[in-house]
Design an enzyme around this catalytic site. Structure first.
Site, mmCIF file in Angstrom:
data_model
loop_
_atom_site.group_PDB
_atom_site.id
_atom_site.type_symbol
_atom_site.label_atom_id
_atom_site.label_comp_id
_atom_site.label_asym_id
_atom_site.label_seq_id
_atom_site.Cartn_x
_atom_site.Cartn_y
_atom_site.Cartn_z
ATOM 1 N N HIS A 1 -23.405 -12.704 16.702
ATOM 2 C CA HIS A 1 -24.420 -13.717 16.412
ATOM 3 C C HIS A 1 -24.552 -14.683 17.592
ATOM 4 O O HIS A 1 -25.631 -15.161 17.902
ATOM 5 C CB HIS A 1 -24.044 -14.528 15.165
ATOM 6 C CG HIS A 1 -24.024 -13.731 13.900
ATOM 7 N ND1 HIS A 1 -24.667 -14.141 12.744
ATOM 8 C CD2 HIS A 1 -23.452 -12.546 13.588
ATOM 9 C CE1 HIS A 1 -24.472 -13.241 11.792
ATOM 10 N NE2 HIS A 1 -23.734 -12.269 12.284
ATOM 11 N N ASP B 1 -28.159 -20.267 12.714
ATOM 12 C CA ASP B 1 -27.871 -18.988 12.077
ATOM 13 C C ASP B 1 -28.193 -19.079 10.582
ATOM 14 O O ASP B 1 -28.047 -20.140 9.972
ATOM 15 C CB ASP B 1 -26.394 -18.636 12.254
ATOM 16 C CG ASP B 1 -26.154 -17.156 12.063
ATOM 17 O OD1 ASP B 1 -26.021 -16.457 13.073
ATOM 18 O OD2 ASP B 1 -26.144 -16.684 10.894
ATOM 19 N N ALA C 1 -14.768 -4.928 26.495
ATOM 20 C CA ALA C 1 -15.335 -4.124 27.591
ATOM 21 C C ALA C 1 -16.588 -4.804 28.127
ATOM 22 O O ALA C 1 -17.301 -5.459 27.362
ATOM 23 C CB ALA C 1 -15.695 -2.750 27.066
ATOM 24 N N HIS D 1 -21.948 1.994 16.469
ATOM 25 C CA HIS D 1 -21.948 1.657 15.037
ATOM 26 C C HIS D 1 -23.313 1.109 14.619
ATOM 27 O O HIS D 1 -23.484 0.708 13.480
ATOM 28 C CB HIS D 1 -20.841 0.645 14.745
ATOM 29 C CG HIS D 1 -21.075 -0.717 15.343
ATOM 30 N ND1 HIS D 1 -21.461 -0.910 16.647
ATOM 31 C CD2 HIS D 1 -20.973 -1.969 14.817
ATOM 32 C CE1 HIS D 1 -21.593 -2.197 16.897
ATOM 33 N NE2 HIS D 1 -21.301 -2.863 15.800
HETATM 34 N N1 UDP Z 1 -19.352 -6.503 23.216
HETATM 35 C C1 UDP Z 1 -18.925 -6.401 24.516
HETATM 36 N N2 UDP Z 1 -17.732 -5.803 24.745
HETATM 37 C C2 UDP Z 1 -16.959 -5.288 23.759
HETATM 38 C C3 UDP Z 1 -17.417 -5.381 22.419
HETATM 39 C C4 UDP Z 1 -18.615 -5.994 22.191
HETATM 40 O O1 UDP Z 1 -19.596 -6.850 25.460
HETATM 41 O O2 UDP Z 1 -15.897 -4.745 24.034
HETATM 42 C C5 UDP Z 1 -20.628 -7.185 22.938
HETATM 43 C C6 UDP Z 1 -21.782 -6.203 22.841
HETATM 44 O O3 UDP Z 1 -22.341 -5.973 24.121
HETATM 45 C C7 UDP Z 1 -22.711 -6.919 21.878
HETATM 46 C C8 UDP Z 1 -21.770 -7.682 20.952
HETATM 47 O O4 UDP Z 1 -20.555 -7.818 21.675
HETATM 48 O O5 UDP Z 1 -23.513 -7.831 22.589
HETATM 49 C C9 UDP Z 1 -21.497 -6.949 19.648
HETATM 50 O O6 UDP Z 1 -22.606 -7.079 18.827
HETATM 51 P P1 UDP Z 1 -23.102 -5.927 17.868
HETATM 52 O O7 UDP Z 1 -24.269 -6.486 17.108
HETATM 53 O O8 UDP Z 1 -23.378 -4.695 18.626
HETATM 54 O O9 UDP Z 1 -21.885 -5.591 16.928
HETATM 55 P P2 UDP Z 1 -20.913 -6.491 16.004
HETATM 56 O O10 UDP Z 1 -19.722 -6.776 16.834
HETATM 57 O O11 UDP Z 1 -21.676 -7.737 15.621
HETATM 58 O O12 UDP Z 1 -20.614 -5.582 14.863
#
Ligand code: UDP
Length: 481
Positions: free
Chosen positions: A22, A119, A341, A358
């Site tokens: 978010h 939010d 990452a 996912h």
């Molecule tokens: N992200 C990242 N590195 C990681 C894991 C997540 O940069 O190792 C970032 C990803 O690029 C995205 C966010 O974290 O911007 C995750 O948001 P997403 O909606 O895909 O999944 P959530 O974590 O909310 O289930």
């Protein structure tokens, strides 16, 4: 990012939820307003503030309130869902966000802005905005397609789900069968929040109108009767490698080494695998994923939860989730990243041929921006809806074929997804052939559209300009009252 000066700047407060999925996109969107010369302030807590962009911009500020660690019983520094490892700690983060309400309200009342972007997990912002006679916009990081699906189900609850749990979204622009029904409590939690959001000045969407599509922009506007503002993709506000690498937490691997390794691989030869920031996996499921990756023979970057393979993990423990000798055999072939990452940089690299995702909305839009096709494996929240937008509606991915909506991000699935099923989905995209080529081309076209959307004259750029004009007019009419 270039910064403009604006003769009549707006003062806008952004209140992101304490979760990476978010916060990251909403902060990028705040930067977008700041780059147009408007005074933006992010309201958050100290640990979260450390993850915000460091690019100097005098229009972009951060205001923090201490996180009530002791009151909710969380260790110091755990202020975001990314740091929570179970349902209990995620609930404590939510409790903390509720406790912060009074402090935020006092601050906002004493220093009123022209608009609040909050939010949807903070429905109380409605009363605050009404009290101050200012507009308020909502954000939740979902695609508009997913929001439309949830609204459709609010109006027409599922009555005829298939025994497998699959169901058709009622009265929807496309005939869409969702593989798994949301748990009742998830609907009970989300529906009232979406209803409050409908009374706001609009939903800000981290996407571009072409990706959700005109059908859904119209559906939300005309059938639901509310406004959606597509202002993204948010990740494209980060232009340099440094800005991209700084997005969210600090990478646990050397960004330089990771990119050098990718650069040493041919185009479209590497699989990127990540399930976002909120995901628990059983050892057995990780083992199946590892076996599938190895059997496919492709290079890979695989992001696994931090606890896996840390220094304290014994060889015996490691063997529970990795086939024996996996790491030695694949030393040249791939990288396992245990923790955060640099996702946007990885996806942007031409070596990446497909992304097992996912279907979290940020990950999805980031893959779209990079023109990378997806292998979809939704787990919970709105991810099952996003899957269908990716595969059936836009044709930029294929499904693994999972059909089990997790009760919580921290629960393992009841059914194991086998190595063979995963490998088959990987081969569908990575082995080439007509279908894979068509999907890849389509993904690349959406990548181009994403970049066009934020440029002058593009759909998101126009939306931002219109929204800013509307907010200025509301400010002017208020000052005349
Ligand atoms: N992200 C990242 N590195 C990681 C894991 C997540 O940069 O190792 C970032 C990803 O690029 C995205 C966010 O974290 O911007 C995750 O948001 P997403 O909606 O895909 O999944 P959530 O974590 O909310 O289930």
């Amino acid at each position: 990012m270039a910064f403009e000066e604006e003769p009549q700047p707006l003062k806008i407060y952004f209140i992101p939820y304490l979760a990476a999925g978010h916060m990251i996109p909403l902060v990028d969107i705040a930067m977008l307003f700041a780059s147009h010369g408007h005074h933006t302030t992010i309201i958050t807590t100290p640990s979260n503030a450390k993850t915000l962009p460091t690019t100097p911009n005098h229009h972009f500020r951060v205001h923090t309130f201490d996180f009530p660690s002791q009151e909710v019983g969380l260790p110091d520094g755990v202020e975001n869902l990314t740091g929570s490892t179970d349902l209990e700690s995620s609930w404590k983060i939510y409790q903390a966000s509720v406790i912060l309400r009074n402090n935020i309200e006092d601050f906002v009342e004493q220093n009123p802005p022209d608009c609040i972007v909050a939010d949807f997990l903070y429905p109380w912002v409605e009363d605050l905005a009404n009290k101050l006679h200012i507009p308020w916009l909502v954000f939740n990081g979902f695609s508009l397609f997913a929001i439309c699906a949830m609204e459709a189900l609010k109006a027409h609850p599922i009555v005829d789900a298939h025994p497998s749990g699959s169901f058709v979204i009622p009265n929807f622009p496309h005939h869409i069968t969702i593989n798994s029904a949301p748990p009742q409590f998830s609907k009970e939690f989300m529906d009232p929040l979406l209803t409050v959001a409908l009374r706001s000045h609009g939903f800000i969407i981290n996407s571009f109108a072409e990706l959700d599509g005109e059908e859904y922009v119209n559906y939300y506007h005309k059938t639901i009767g509310h406004k959606a503002w597509h202002l993204g993709p948010a990740s494209l506000t980060r232009r340099t490698n440094k800005e991209k690498a700084e997005r969210g937490e600090k990478s646990v691997v050397s960004v330089h080494e990771c990119l050098s390794w990718l650069n040493s691989n041919p185009p479209n030869s590497v699989l990127y695998i990540s399930f976002g920031t909120l995901c628990y996996w059983s050892d057995k499921q990780l083992y199946e994923i590892a076996s599938a990756i190895e059997a496919s023979g492709y290079g890979f970057i695989w992001v696994v939860p931090e606890k896996k393979g840390n220094e304290e993990e014994s060889e015996e423990e490691q063997e529970k989730w990795l086939p024996k000798g996996f790491e030695e055999r694949n030393r040249e072939k791939g990288i396992i990243i245990r923790g955060w990452a640099p996702q946007v940089l990885i996806l942007d690299n031409p070596a990446v041929g497909a992304f097992i995702t996912h279907c979290g909305w940020n990950s999805t839009v980031e893959a779209v921006c990079a023109g990378v096709s997806m292998i979809t494996w939704p787990l919970h929240s709105e991810q099952y809806y996003n899957e269908k937008l990716i595969t059936e509606v836009r044709g930029i991915g294929v499904e693994v074929g999972v059909a089990e909506w997790r009760i919580s991000a921290y629960r393992e699935n009841e059914k194991l997804v086998s190595k063979d099923v995963i490998e088959k989905a990987v081969r569908r995209l990575m082995d080439g052939g007509d279908e894979a080529e068509r999907i890849r081309q389509c993904a690349q076209e959406y990548g181009k559209k994403a970049r066009q959307a934020i440029q002058e004259g593009g759909s998101s750029h126009k939306n931002l300009t219109t929204l800013i004009e509307e907010l200025k007019q509301l400010k002017a009419s208020k000052s005349l009252q």
